[in-house]
Design a protein around this motif. Sequence first.
Motif, PDB file in Angstrom:
ATOM      1  N   UNK A  66       1.961   1.612   6.937  1.00  0.00           N
ATOM      2  CA  UNK A  66       0.618   1.641   7.538  1.00  0.00           C
ATOM      3  C   UNK A  66      -0.440   1.687   6.420  1.00  0.00           C
ATOM      4  N   UNK A  67      -1.493   0.904   6.588  1.00  0.00           N
ATOM      5  CA  UNK A  67      -2.554   0.901   5.566  1.00  0.00           C
ATOM      6  C   UNK A  67      -3.454   2.116   5.799  1.00  0.00           C
ATOM      7  N   UNK A  77      -9.941  -7.172  -7.600  1.00  0.00           N
ATOM      8  CA  UNK A  77      -8.719  -6.356  -7.538  1.00  0.00           C
ATOM      9  C   UNK A  77      -8.760  -5.486  -6.278  1.00  0.00           C
ATOM     10  N   UNK A  78      -7.675  -5.515  -5.528  1.00  0.00           N
ATOM     11  CA  UNK A  78      -7.677  -4.796  -4.251  1.00  0.00           C
ATOM     12  C   UNK A  78      -6.519  -3.811  -4.230  1.00  0.00           C
ATOM     13  N   UNK A  79      -6.841  -2.596  -3.932  1.00  0.00           N
ATOM     14  CA  UNK A  79      -5.819  -1.554  -3.969  1.00  0.00           C
ATOM     15  C   UNK A  79      -5.600  -0.982  -2.576  1.00  0.00           C
ATOM     16  N   UNK A  80      -4.348  -0.857  -2.197  1.00  0.00           N
ATOM     17  CA  UNK A  80      -3.985  -0.334  -0.881  1.00  0.00           C
ATOM     18  C   UNK A  80      -3.283   1.001  -1.073  1.00  0.00           C
ATOM     19  N   UNK A  81      -3.680   1.966  -0.268  1.00  0.00           N
ATOM     20  CA  UNK A  81      -2.915   3.201  -0.160  1.00  0.00           C
ATOM     21  C   UNK A  81      -2.134   3.074   1.140  1.00  0.00           C
ATOM     22  N   UNK A  82      -0.812   3.141   1.041  1.00  0.00           N
ATOM     23  CA  UNK A  82       0.035   2.913   2.212  1.00  0.00           C
ATOM     24  C   UNK A  82       0.728   4.205   2.628  1.00  0.00           C
ATOM     25  N   UNK A  83       0.798   4.392   3.939  1.00  0.00           N
ATOM     26  CA  UNK A  83       1.505   5.569   4.466  1.00  0.00           C
ATOM     27  C   UNK A  83       2.855   5.109   4.994  1.00  0.00           C
ATOM     28  N   UNK A  84       3.916   5.716   4.499  1.00  0.00           N
ATOM     29  CA  UNK A  84       5.267   5.361   4.942  1.00  0.00           C
ATOM     30  C   UNK A  84       5.625   6.195   6.170  1.00  0.00           C
ATOM     31  N   UNK A 144       4.398  -7.726   2.792  1.00  0.00           N
ATOM     32  CA  UNK A 144       3.923  -8.173   4.108  1.00  0.00           C
ATOM     33  C   UNK A 144       2.470  -7.737   4.323  1.00  0.00           C
ATOM     34  N   UNK A 145       2.170  -6.495   3.949  1.00  0.00           N
ATOM     35  CA  UNK A 145       0.796  -5.989   4.100  1.00  0.00           C
ATOM     36  C   UNK A 145      -0.170  -6.855   3.275  1.00  0.00           C
ATOM     37  N   UNK A 146       0.237  -7.149   2.043  1.00  0.00           N
ATOM     38  CA  UNK A 146      -0.645  -7.931   1.158  1.00  0.00           C
ATOM     39  C   UNK A 146      -0.819  -9.347   1.669  1.00  0.00           C
ATOM     40  N   UNK A 147       0.271  -9.972   2.147  1.00  0.00           N
ATOM     41  CA  UNK A 147       0.172 -11.354   2.642  1.00  0.00           C
ATOM     42  C   UNK A 147      -0.722 -11.413   3.874  1.00  0.00           C
ATOM     43  N   UNK A 148      -0.596 -10.415   4.729  1.00  0.00           N
ATOM     44  CA  UNK A 148      -1.462 -10.408   5.911  1.00  0.00           C
ATOM     45  C   UNK A 148      -2.927 -10.265   5.494  1.00  0.00           C
ATOM     46  N   UNK A 149      -3.179  -9.389   4.537  1.00  0.00           N
ATOM     47  CA  UNK A 149      -4.546  -9.184   4.045  1.00  0.00           C
ATOM     48  C   UNK A 149      -5.121 -10.485   3.473  1.00  0.00           C
ATOM     49  N   UNK A 150      -4.266 -11.241   2.772  1.00  0.00           N
ATOM     50  CA  UNK A 150      -4.727 -12.477   2.124  1.00  0.00           C
ATOM     51  C   UNK A 150      -4.726 -13.678   3.077  1.00  0.00           C
TER      52      UNK A 150
END
Length: 353
Positions: A66-67, A77-84, A144-150
Motif C-alpha cells: 500500500x502506498x 525523483x519520486x520516492x514512495x513510502x510503502x506499507x506492507x 507494480x506500484x511504480x509501473x502503475x504510477x508511471x
Amino acid sequence: MINLLNYTLPELTDWMQTELGEPKFRAVQVWQWIWQKMARDFDAMSNVSKACRARLAETARIDWPEVARVQESSDGTTKFLLRLEDGALVETVLIPSDSREGVRRWTQCLSSQVGCAMGCTFCATGDMGFERNMTMGEILGQILVAREHLGDNRPDWPVLRNLVFMGMGEPLLNLREVMRALQSLNNDKGLNFSPRRITVSTCGIEKGLAELGASGLAYLAVSLHAPTQELRARIMPKAARWPLDQLLAALKSYPLKTRERITFEYLLLGGINDGPGQAEELARLVADIKGKLNLIVYNPAEGAPYAAPDEARVLAFEQCLWKRHITAIVRKSKGQDIKAACGQLKAASTGEI
Ligand code: SF4
C-alpha cells in the motif's frame, strides 16, 4: 489466503494444477494478468473461465504494497513510502533520466529488507536496525506500484528501464527471496527484465556473491567506500568482517559476461576517505578487476555523522583515478529536497530524523 505475488511461475503452475486442477497454460494466463496487465482482481482476467476465477477468488488474493506516502522532487525523483501487510514500512525510489532527444526513462531503486543489519555508519537505514526480510511478492510489488504510477503498461515500450537493488537492506542477506525475485523478473511472460537491466548492489557477502555470480541473473555493484581494511572497518564495521583483500580476490574471479563490468560504489565523505593518497590506494586496489567506479558525493542529512566533501577534492579524486586509467564517474545525488537517500523518508516519517 495465499497472496499470488509470492509465487514464481513454476510454483503457481504447480499450485493451480494440484489445488484447482487447472492446466499449465491457465497458470501462464494468470501470471500474465498479474505481472504484465497488472490485474489486482480475478474478475478482470477475461480469458480465464468464470469457474476458475471464482475458485481463485475463494483461495487466493493479489495484494500489492500500500502506498503510504509519495514525494516528488523538483528534479523528478519520486520516492514512495510503502506499507506492507504487517504494517512494516519500506521505501522505493524512481529516478528519471532524459535522453538527448528528451525521452524520459526511469530507474527504480528497490528495497529487499525492512531495515538492515549491516549498520553502515553513513546510512539512515543502518541506524534503524534489522526488522525482517521482504518476501519475493513484496520485492516485486514495489515494481507494480511504480509501473502503475508511471502508467507504464506498454510491454513493447517500457519506460521503467532499469532496476537497482540499492534501497533498504543488504540483498545478499535475503538471498532466497532476492534470487526468486530475479528468476521471476527474468521471465518473458512476466515483468521481463533481462539481467543487464538489473543491478544488485552489495557490501560483499561471501556466500551470496558466489550464488549471484553463478546465476548470471543480474549485474553486480559492490559498495567499497574505503581503500583500506582499517578505514572500511570504521565506516562499515559489519561489511568489513569479510576482509577487503578476500572480497577483492573473490571479485577477480567473479563470472562476468562479455562487456559486463563490476560497478564499485565509493561514497565520498568529507575529510574521511576523499584524500589524494586514498584515491591512489583505491586505484591500485581495483586496477586488476574489470570494473568502473561510481563516486557518490555524500549528502548529509541533519545531524549526520559526516560532512559533504569539498568540491575541489572530489574533482582531484576523480582526476587521480582517470590518470591511473580507472573509469570513474562522479554521480550527483538526485532528490536531495525529498530525502531520497536510502532510509531517510522512513526515518523522517517515524520521527527518527
Ligand atoms: Fe544496509 Fe545498505 Fe544502509 Fe549499509 S548502506 S546499512 S547495507 S542499507
